[in-house]
Design a protein around this motif. Structure first.
Motif, mmCIF file in Angstrom:
data_model
loop_
_atom_site.group_PDB
_atom_site.id
_atom_site.type_symbol
_atom_site.label_atom_id
_atom_site.label_comp_id
_atom_site.label_asym_id
_atom_site.label_seq_id
_atom_site.Cartn_x
_atom_site.Cartn_y
_atom_site.Cartn_z
ATOM 1 N N CYS A 69 -3.472 -2.481 -1.546
ATOM 2 C CA CYS A 69 -3.709 -2.084 -0.162
ATOM 3 C C CYS A 69 -4.231 -0.644 -0.126
ATOM 4 O O CYS A 69 -3.786 0.197 -0.903
ATOM 5 C CB CYS A 69 -2.407 -2.188 0.620
ATOM 6 N N ASN A 107 -4.316 1.017 2.908
ATOM 7 C CA ASN A 107 -3.990 1.546 4.236
ATOM 8 C C ASN A 107 -3.025 2.727 4.241
ATOM 9 O O ASN A 107 -3.075 3.558 5.141
ATOM 10 C CB ASN A 107 -3.418 0.426 5.116
ATOM 11 N N CYS A 153 0.086 3.142 5.131
ATOM 12 C CA CYS A 153 0.954 3.381 6.279
ATOM 13 C C CYS A 153 2.051 4.332 5.791
ATOM 14 O O CYS A 153 2.506 4.209 4.646
ATOM 15 C CB CYS A 153 1.573 2.058 6.748
ATOM 16 N N CYS A 170 5.184 3.013 3.820
ATOM 17 C CA CYS A 170 5.071 1.853 2.928
ATOM 18 C C CYS A 170 4.771 2.217 1.473
ATOM 19 O O CYS A 170 3.876 2.999 1.172
ATOM 20 C CB CYS A 170 3.991 0.916 3.475
ATOM 21 N N VAL A 197 3.819 -0.081 -0.762
ATOM 22 C CA VAL A 197 2.934 -1.083 -1.373
ATOM 23 C C VAL A 197 1.688 -0.488 -2.059
ATOM 24 O O VAL A 197 1.390 -0.835 -3.207
ATOM 25 C CB VAL A 197 2.553 -2.188 -0.347
ATOM 26 N N GLN A 205 -2.210 -8.460 1.113
ATOM 27 C CA GLN A 205 -1.501 -7.515 1.988
ATOM 28 C C GLN A 205 -2.213 -7.344 3.315
ATOM 29 O O GLN A 205 -1.621 -6.980 4.321
ATOM 30 C CB GLN A 205 -1.357 -6.147 1.313
ATOM 31 N N HIS A 245 -3.769 -7.473 9.436
ATOM 32 C CA HIS A 245 -3.501 -6.153 10.007
ATOM 33 C C HIS A 245 -4.222 -6.064 11.350
ATOM 34 O O HIS A 245 -5.416 -6.352 11.427
ATOM 35 C CB HIS A 245 -4.009 -5.064 9.057
ATOM 36 N N ARG A 303 -0.867 3.557 11.718
ATOM 37 C CA ARG A 303 -1.257 2.150 11.769
ATOM 38 C C ARG A 303 -2.676 1.937 12.288
ATOM 39 O O ARG A 303 -3.273 0.889 12.069
ATOM 40 C CB ARG A 303 -0.268 1.361 12.632
HETATM 41 FE FE1 SF4 Z 1 -0.628 -1.755 3.427
HETATM 42 FE FE2 SF4 Z 1 0.827 -3.338 5.005
HETATM 43 FE FE3 SF4 Z 1 2.014 -1.437 3.568
HETATM 44 FE FE4 SF4 Z 1 0.488 -0.757 5.628
HETATM 45 S S1 SF4 Z 1 2.407 -1.970 5.721
HETATM 46 S S2 SF4 Z 1 0.447 0.175 3.601
HETATM 47 S S3 SF4 Z 1 -1.085 -2.318 5.573
HETATM 48 S S4 SF4 Z 1 0.936 -3.205 2.790
#
Ligand code: SF4
Ligand code: SAM
Length: 442
Positions: A161, A163, A165, A168, A170, A205, A242, A281
């Motif tokens: 990912c 992004n 956020c 997060c 991830v 994701q 998303h 976001r």
């Molecule tokens: Fe990526 Fe989803 Fe984590 Fe945001 S919440 S960083 S979009 S995996």
């Protein structure tokens, strides 16, 4: 090559992505003559596929590892390995901390599992493999089920990912966004449908940004249109979307492509613009609600589910009530709700205004109570309607009952026999409960 007839015990923590990664691990180990066992005492290899999205699943991994110490003392030959997000995040530190651990392998290293195991066996030394690669080989591991054995299957379409956020972990543990070439995805779905798999769930994701990293490739709606043409396949699902990347083309796919199931999982995380901004976001509550309205305008029967968090740093009562208000307005079919959990290495973990645990618990209870009522109301509204469901297998609850899902992803249990497994049947909804529906086959 690993010696013949060995057993692997694998425990999975976390999301669908991890469940599917575990299927991939078992599949490449099976190619190397490892059979899966549910009996940990019989295992030659014990693997934990871990999740670090929140503190709770991470703590569980450490407590399972603690319990494995005795087992290792009794059986020195057993190899204990940790894969997935905790492994990726902690790397060598895990080996330092857990003396009886033999192997740590990260999220880009699944394809190396048989070699890594052989290496540990040969050297009797612990091994750690947490490199990230530009080409993610595990994207293309295809755990093929035997003919007719599975009705539905996951298919990875991307990993990682971009992004970031602020809450997060991830992007740090799964790496940057990497889309899998569409030809490989289509090949896998075709092969699955030839083995009587009738429903696929495309995993990523952020599936609606699929293809952005591939030059000249398909967009996500185009990929759906191609999969929609595959003979023998009946249903297409995908997760997760998303809200920032939802296009009109994707919304129209719910109407135009008959195999695309009428369900979307669209996490909103918070109903407060202040909090959404701090989360990074990239949308407002108004934009989110407009997407919901547009989806229901194009496809009135669509099921909408989402993820939401309470107690993000700086969330005051007003922000929380904006979240409740958004839930009331959108009327979700179901919600996955979490207390915010600070993750080391993320921006939000350093925010000064963390919310205490008892406030988080209270808010979560209020939110879940509200959603329970909405879910029940929406499920009861289906009573008397006819729904087509794909029969997946025996229901867990009652004998002689089968279970399946509606197009909109609601679980339906009904009296029926095993020979219906893999078929589309029409049921009349008799009863709507909090977590499922009861149907009668017609
Ligand atoms: Fe990526 Fe989803 Fe984590 Fe945001 S919440 S960083 S979009 S995996
Ligand atoms: N990619 C998806 C998206 O953008 O919504 C989410 C993937 S994440 C693995 C699944 C869910 O876990 C998120 O939607 C969020 O609600 C929750 N989550 C992620 N980080 C969290 C954290 N630090 N604390 C609590 N929940 C978290």
């Amino acid at each position: 090559m690993v010696p013949n007839g060995k057993f692997v015990y694998l425990q999975t923590f976390g999301c669908q992505m991890n469940v599917h990664d575990s299927e991939k691990m078992l599949s490449i180990l099976a190619e190397n003559d490892y059979r899966s066992t549910e009996d940990i005492h019989r295992a030659d290899i014990i693997l934990l596929n871990t999740c670090s999205v929140r503190a709770k699943p991470e703590h569980k991994v450490y407590s399972v590892l603690g319990r494995l110490k005795k087992l290792k003392e009794k059986n020195h030959h057993v190899i204990i390995g940790v894969g997935g997000c905790v492994a990726q995040h902690e790397g060598e530190r895990l080996l330092d901390r857990i003396g009886h651990l033999d192997l740590v392998f990260g999220t880009h290293n699944l394809h190396r599992l048989p070699d890594l195991i052989s290496n540990v066996q040969a050297s009797r030394k612990p091994k750690c493999a947490v490199e990230f690669y530009d080409e993610v080989k595990s994207l293309d591991i295809f755990p093929a089920p035997p003919d007719g054995e599975k009705v539905k299957s996951y298919v990875t379409i991307m990993q990682g990912c971009d992004n970031f956020c602020s809450f997060c972990i991830v992007p740090y543990v799964r790496g940057r966004e990497k889309s899998r070439p569409s030809g490989n995805i289509l090949g896998e779905v075709e092969a699955l449908s030839e083995r009587d798999v009738r429903e696929v769930t495309l995993l990523g994701q952020n599936v609606n940004s699929y293809g952005k990293d591939l030059s000249g490739g398909l967009t996500f709606p185009q990929l759906l249109a191609h999969i929609n043409e595959i003979q023998g396949l009946w249903r297409i699902r995908f997760t997760t979307c998303h809200p920032r990347d939802i296009s009109e083309e994707l919304i129209m796919a719910f109407e135009k492509l008959e195999k695309v199931c009428k369900h979307i999982h669209l996490p909103f995380q918070s109903g407060s613009d202040k909090i959404l901004e701090r989360m990074g976001r990239g949308y407002t509550r108004k934009q989110y609600m407009e997407i919901g309205e547009r989806l229901r305008e194009v496809c009135p029967e669509i099921g909408i589910t989402a993820d939401v968090m309470v107690g993000f740093p700086g969330e005051d009562e007003r922000d929380f009530h904006e979240t409740l208000d958004l839930i009331q307005r959108v009327q979700f079919d179901n919600l996955f709700s979490f207390k915010y959990s600070p993750r080391k290495g993320t921006k939000a973990a350093l925010f000064p205004d963390q919310i205490d645990e008892s406030t988080q618990s209270r808010r979560l209870e209020v939110l879940q109570d509200l959603q329970k009522r909405i879910t029940l109301k929406r499920n009861r509204a289906l009573q008397g309607r006819y729904e087509e469901i794909l029969v997946e297998g025996p229901s867990k609850g009652a004998k002689e009952e089968m279970t399946g899902r509606t197009d909109s992803n609601k679980v339906v249990n009904f009296k029926g026999s095993r020979d219906l497994i893999g078929q589309l049947v029409t049921v009349r909804i008799e009863e709507g409960y909090a977590n499922s529906l009861k149907g009668k086959i017609i």
